[in-house]
Design a protein around this motif. Sequence first.
Motif, PDB file in Angstrom:
ATOM      1  N   TYR A 197     -32.197   6.800  -6.291  1.00  0.00           N
ATOM      2  CA  TYR A 197     -31.740   6.930  -5.116  1.00  0.00           C
ATOM      3  C   TYR A 197     -32.191   6.291  -4.078  1.00  0.00           C
ATOM      4  CZ  TYR A 197     -28.575   9.350  -1.642  1.00  0.00           C
ATOM      5  OH  TYR A 197     -27.890   9.473  -0.414  1.00  0.00           O
ATOM      6  N   PHE A 231     -30.454   3.518  -1.486  1.00  0.00           N
ATOM      7  CA  PHE A 231     -30.236   3.619   0.089  1.00  0.00           C
ATOM      8  C   PHE A 231     -30.888   2.747   0.883  1.00  0.00           C
ATOM      9  CE2 PHE A 231     -33.240   7.287   0.346  1.00  0.00           C
ATOM     10  CZ  PHE A 231     -33.703   7.221   1.576  1.00  0.00           C
ATOM     11  N   HIS A 268     -29.218  -0.489   0.562  1.00  0.00           N
ATOM     12  CA  HIS A 268     -28.098  -0.523   0.979  1.00  0.00           C
ATOM     13  C   HIS A 268     -28.151  -0.672   2.621  1.00  0.00           C
ATOM     14  CE1 HIS A 268     -24.267   1.141   2.969  1.00  0.00           C
ATOM     15  NE2 HIS A 268     -25.055   2.158   3.479  1.00  0.00           N
ATOM     16  N   MET A 294     -27.556  -3.954   4.898  1.00  0.00           N
ATOM     17  CA  MET A 294     -26.315  -3.955   6.013  1.00  0.00           C
ATOM     18  C   MET A 294     -26.921  -4.619   7.215  1.00  0.00           C
ATOM     19  SD  MET A 294     -23.379  -3.011   4.768  1.00  0.00           S
ATOM     20  CE  MET A 294     -22.570  -2.280   3.579  1.00  0.00           C
ATOM     21  N   VAL A 316     -25.299  -7.374   9.143  1.00  0.00           N
ATOM     22  CA  VAL A 316     -24.660  -7.365  10.664  1.00  0.00           C
ATOM     23  C   VAL A 316     -25.403  -8.462  11.225  1.00  0.00           C
ATOM     24  CG1 VAL A 316     -24.265  -6.197  12.547  1.00  0.00           C
ATOM     25  CG2 VAL A 316     -23.912  -5.059  10.535  1.00  0.00           C
ATOM     26  N   GLY A 365     -36.958   3.325   2.314  1.00  0.00           N
ATOM     27  CA  GLY A 365     -36.173   3.461   3.372  1.00  0.00           C
ATOM     28  C   GLY A 365     -36.177   2.075   4.490  1.00  0.00           C
ATOM     29  N   TRP A 366     -35.137   1.949   5.299  1.00  0.00           N
ATOM     30  CA  TRP A 366     -35.265   0.518   6.165  1.00  0.00           C
ATOM     31  C   TRP A 366     -36.099   0.825   6.886  1.00  0.00           C
ATOM     32  CZ3 TRP A 366     -33.908  -0.986  10.981  1.00  0.00           C
ATOM     33  CH2 TRP A 366     -33.548  -0.220  12.030  1.00  0.00           C
ATOM     34  N   PHE A 367     -36.818   2.050   7.314  1.00  0.00           N
ATOM     35  CA  PHE A 367     -37.910   2.273   8.501  1.00  0.00           C
ATOM     36  C   PHE A 367     -39.257   2.297   7.747  1.00  0.00           C
ATOM     37  CE2 PHE A 367     -35.343   5.728   6.754  1.00  0.00           C
ATOM     38  CZ  PHE A 367     -36.181   6.124   5.842  1.00  0.00           C
ATOM     39  N   TYR A 397     -27.226  14.984   7.430  1.00  0.00           N
ATOM     40  CA  TYR A 397     -26.134  14.185   7.276  1.00  0.00           C
ATOM     41  C   TYR A 397     -25.267  13.769   8.521  1.00  0.00           C
ATOM     42  CZ  TYR A 397     -25.929  12.095   3.124  1.00  0.00           C
ATOM     43  OH  TYR A 397     -26.310  10.893   1.754  1.00  0.00           O
ATOM     44  N   PHE A 425     -24.773   7.318  12.915  1.00  0.00           N
ATOM     45  CA  PHE A 425     -25.190   5.963  13.128  1.00  0.00           C
ATOM     46  C   PHE A 425     -24.027   5.024  12.365  1.00  0.00           C
ATOM     47  CE2 PHE A 425     -28.346   6.917   9.585  1.00  0.00           C
ATOM     48  CZ  PHE A 425     -27.964   6.002   8.781  1.00  0.00           C
ATOM     49  N   HIS A 426     -23.295   5.659  11.271  1.00  0.00           N
ATOM     50  CA  HIS A 426     -22.442   5.090  10.663  1.00  0.00           C
ATOM     51  C   HIS A 426     -21.061   4.886  11.617  1.00  0.00           C
ATOM     52  CE1 HIS A 426     -24.664   5.591   7.073  1.00  0.00           C
ATOM     53  NE2 HIS A 426     -24.143   4.263   6.512  1.00  0.00           N
ATOM     54  N   ILE A 462     -18.896  -3.169  12.866  1.00  0.00           N
ATOM     55  CA  ILE A 462     -18.086  -3.838  11.826  1.00  0.00           C
ATOM     56  C   ILE A 462     -16.582  -4.076  12.154  1.00  0.00           C
ATOM     57  CG2 ILE A 462     -17.350  -3.496   9.520  1.00  0.00           C
ATOM     58  CD1 ILE A 462     -19.913  -3.135   8.678  1.00  0.00           C
ATOM     59  N   ARG A 482     -30.619  14.522   4.875  1.00  0.00           N
ATOM     60  CA  ARG A 482     -30.304  13.027   4.386  1.00  0.00           C
ATOM     61  C   ARG A 482     -31.324  12.704   3.461  1.00  0.00           C
ATOM     62  NH1 ARG A 482     -32.094   8.904   9.023  1.00  0.00           N
ATOM     63  NH2 ARG A 482     -31.692   7.067   7.812  1.00  0.00           N
ATOM     64  N   ARG A 483     -31.254  11.573   2.796  1.00  0.00           N
ATOM     65  CA  ARG A 483     -32.206  11.061   1.686  1.00  0.00           C
ATOM     66  C   ARG A 483     -32.387  12.151   0.624  1.00  0.00           C
ATOM     67  NH1 ARG A 483     -36.168  10.136   6.562  1.00  0.00           N
ATOM     68  NH2 ARG A 483     -34.810   9.106   7.876  1.00  0.00           N
TER      69      ARG A 483
HETATM   70  C1  HEM Z   1     -18.430   2.090   2.896  1.00  0.00           C
HETATM   71  C2  HEM Z   1     -19.125   2.039   3.808  1.00  0.00           C
HETATM   72  C3  HEM Z   1     -20.706   2.834   3.611  1.00  0.00           C
HETATM   73  C4  HEM Z   1     -21.058   3.925   3.054  1.00  0.00           C
HETATM   74  C5  HEM Z   1     -20.164   4.699   1.966  1.00  0.00           C
HETATM   75  C6  HEM Z   1     -22.320   4.267   3.494  1.00  0.00           C
HETATM   76  C7  HEM Z   1     -23.067   5.198   2.978  1.00  0.00           C
HETATM   77  C8  HEM Z   1     -24.456   5.253   3.177  1.00  0.00           C
HETATM   78  C9  HEM Z   1     -25.128   6.491   2.321  1.00  0.00           C
HETATM   79  C10 HEM Z   1     -24.728   7.440   1.578  1.00  0.00           C
HETATM   80  C11 HEM Z   1     -26.510   6.363   2.929  1.00  0.00           C
HETATM   81  C12 HEM Z   1     -27.698   7.251   2.409  1.00  0.00           C
HETATM   82  C13 HEM Z   1     -27.812   8.491   3.491  1.00  0.00           C
HETATM   83  C14 HEM Z   1     -29.111   8.910   3.157  1.00  0.00           C
HETATM   84  O1  HEM Z   1     -29.487   9.417   2.205  1.00  0.00           O
HETATM   85  O2  HEM Z   1     -29.921   9.127   4.150  1.00  0.00           O
HETATM   86  C15 HEM Z   1     -26.478   5.554   3.911  1.00  0.00           C
HETATM   87  C16 HEM Z   1     -27.594   5.031   4.610  1.00  0.00           C
HETATM   88  C17 HEM Z   1     -27.615   3.805   5.464  1.00  0.00           C
HETATM   89  N1  HEM Z   1     -26.616   3.175   5.806  1.00  0.00           N
HETATM   90 FE1  HEM Z   1     -24.716   3.347   5.025  1.00  0.00          FE
HETATM   91  N2  HEM Z   1     -22.711   3.400   4.320  1.00  0.00           N
HETATM   92  C18 HEM Z   1     -21.551   2.159   4.474  1.00  0.00           C
HETATM   93  C19 HEM Z   1     -21.672   1.357   5.369  1.00  0.00           C
HETATM   94  C20 HEM Z   1     -22.842   0.950   6.192  1.00  0.00           C
HETATM   95  C21 HEM Z   1     -22.742   0.016   7.087  1.00  0.00           C
HETATM   96  C22 HEM Z   1     -21.785  -0.919   7.558  1.00  0.00           C
HETATM   97  C23 HEM Z   1     -24.210  -0.048   7.814  1.00  0.00           C
HETATM   98  C24 HEM Z   1     -24.751  -0.859   8.797  1.00  0.00           C
HETATM   99  C25 HEM Z   1     -24.409  -2.040   9.509  1.00  0.00           C
HETATM  100  C26 HEM Z   1     -24.831   1.264   6.955  1.00  0.00           C
HETATM  101  C27 HEM Z   1     -26.169   1.248   7.446  1.00  0.00           C
HETATM  102  C28 HEM Z   1     -26.773   2.165   6.803  1.00  0.00           C
HETATM  103  C29 HEM Z   1     -28.253   2.643   7.061  1.00  0.00           C
HETATM  104  C30 HEM Z   1     -29.164   2.064   8.233  1.00  0.00           C
HETATM  105  C31 HEM Z   1     -28.633   3.526   6.215  1.00  0.00           C
HETATM  106  C32 HEM Z   1     -29.845   4.401   6.210  1.00  0.00           C
HETATM  107  C33 HEM Z   1     -30.942   3.613   4.978  1.00  0.00           C
HETATM  108  C34 HEM Z   1     -32.063   4.173   5.338  1.00  0.00           C
HETATM  109  O3  HEM Z   1     -32.213   5.284   5.732  1.00  0.00           O
HETATM  110  O4  HEM Z   1     -33.093   3.512   4.771  1.00  0.00           O
HETATM  111  N3  HEM Z   1     -24.270   1.667   6.112  1.00  0.00           N
HETATM  112  N4  HEM Z   1     -25.340   4.716   4.022  1.00  0.00           N
END
Ligand code: HEM
Length: 656
Positions: free
Chosen positions: A72, A76, A79, A83, A88, A163-165, A408, A414-415, A423, A475-476
Amino acid sequence: MASTAAPASTIFRRPKQTSGWMSWLTTVDHKKIGIMYGYSAFFFFILGGLEALILRLQLAGPNGTVLDANEYNAMFTMHGTTMIFLFVMPVGAAFFNYMMPLMIGARDVAFPRLNALSFWIFIFGGIFLYSSFLFGTTGPPAGGNLPGGATDASWLGSTINGGWFMYQPNAGPRFSTGTVLDFGAIGLQILGLASLISAVNFIATIFNMRAKGMKLLRMPVFVWMTLVVAFLLLFSLPIIAVALFMVTFDRQLGTLFFDTFQGGDAILWQHLFWLFGHPEVYILILPAMGIVSETLPVFSRKPLFGYPAVVFAGAAIGFLGFGVWAHHMFASGITPVAQAAFGLATMTIAVPTGIKIFNWMGTMWMGKIKFTTPMLFSLGFVALFVIGGLSGVTHSIVPADWQQTDTYYIVAHFHYVLFGGAIFGIFAGLYYWFPKLTGRMLSEKLGKLHFWLMFIGMNLTFGPMHWLGLQGMVRRTWKYPEEYNFGTWNMVVTVGAYTIALSILVFMINWVRSKRKGVESGMDPWDARTIEWSIPNPTPEWNFGVNPEVQALDDWWHRKYDENEEGRPVRKAEADATIAQFHDQGVNPPSPIHLPSPSYFPFLAGAAFLAIGYGVVYHTRGWGLPLLAFGVILLLSSMIGWSLEPLEEDHEEVHA
Ligand code: HEM
Ligand SMILES: [Cu+2]
């Protein structure tokens, strides 16, 4: 076409291909580079999206079993990283590359080979990051197990997981013993270099290569936002570069910058990271703001309301964005005075943002709105961005932030900004400018289907996250227990995510079909305002047959329209003739046009970074240092080759 051969030197021949795959490898044309940026970014968008879908599968119900904790984390992290850095930002670069020179009336960017270099560094940086899936290892932290008690990393878990951070010291050598975070730190370093190079290039281009008469305050807002983003990159990337060097030194050379057990400082990492990371979010959103500032006036059939205010608000957002980084650290132990100061500073950003939103609404006010697909996406942008902006303001209130942080609610916020904002803006731009690439239109029917599926899916996905967060879903987290009753809304969220995926599928079908069979667009299909529409579609190789001269903001529109006494637009009698004349000049340039020759060296120099990256990660292995040396030599020799290359080889001249 005729060519005159007069190379200055024959040692370093320049490639000449104008078609076939070699032409893409060696091209220095801003349009081809923009297209390559676009397709590769979209490829990464699919990867990042698949990762999100896997995450959402895991979280669809309580006690998910699709992923373990380590997987997990990896999903994330990849992901988010994908992104941000591989979708982006590069897709922004795609728009800047393709559109910005056209919008200022230039034939290319200031340094075409540097432009190609930045693209290839990005590609190899992305390959490097993703290769951690193949080569990455996650060992147990000092004196512990992998998260969740796992003993070995699976394939999915073998990639970057901090994490991205990349918070330190968790992502440092003490707690992350495998190689994945080396891939993370070095990969981001490489990608940062790519962006830094293009930032310098775009600044030079915008300041030096504007058409005659295009004063700064006659530049389209999109060009302004390109400029602001380039400055943000220029000032923020060096900070993350330093921070990433420190991580790499900690991990590879045994320094202790962030090792709190031996005097290092974890908060220092957060300061450095967010000093970059906050401006970064404006790097992600400003291009979209630029795009909708172009589309809203065109489809409201009115000039942009308060153009100077929109421009200065954009610059102010960029400037203020450097003063608010510690709002990411309200829960990290900074003093109350600092919290108050950063909380207040953060609220001020709402002012220029609000100005922009009011100006966009002013643009539409009393306009004759045409609900085309790019307009729908622009409206979606405004609506969703407002929601994301408002929840953002709630984070600037420190006690509220303590409640919300790491829940969350933040993920929802941020989403809304990044998906609903960035987007949707990007898709508005893709539908709007598609004719410039292809000479055809994307299907409106599929476009609207795409929009509605994505709009509904986006709200189903990220809307419920607000209340899930406020109810305490952290989160996370890779799973949540049954008795918390998070299951129902999480199922809705997951259904939403798959709806988004479906909408992207519709978009891809539309793109592929319309590229071949779409309705031909003609030269100015939207009856647009800016000069990129004063040349034929698809854009000719030489961009402008005649160097344009600009007399006003929205010059192209003023060539087609007058205003009557009531200030209403009246189409000039000669408008059609003007369009025909510009079209003819675009297709048949009256005098020869010189285009820069392609080059092998940007590709080679970019590839060198792959060898350098692996060399650093594996420098303790037998072959690590030789590989590193090879990379450095390849880089240096490409630079030398580059500088000795004849300026032009058999240069192509285009005659009428
Ligand atoms: C289908 C679209 C998307 C879904 C379902 C989705 C879902 C998620 C989920 C479930 C997490 C994890 C949250 C966590 O556990 O902290 C996450 C984290 C994140 N998402 Fe998305 N996301 C989507 C699109 C995007 C897009 C388009 C971007 C940026 C342009 C983005 C940027 C991020 C970032 C920066 C994180 C935090 C990762 C981290 O904490 O290292 N996401 N997203
Ligand atoms: Cu921030």
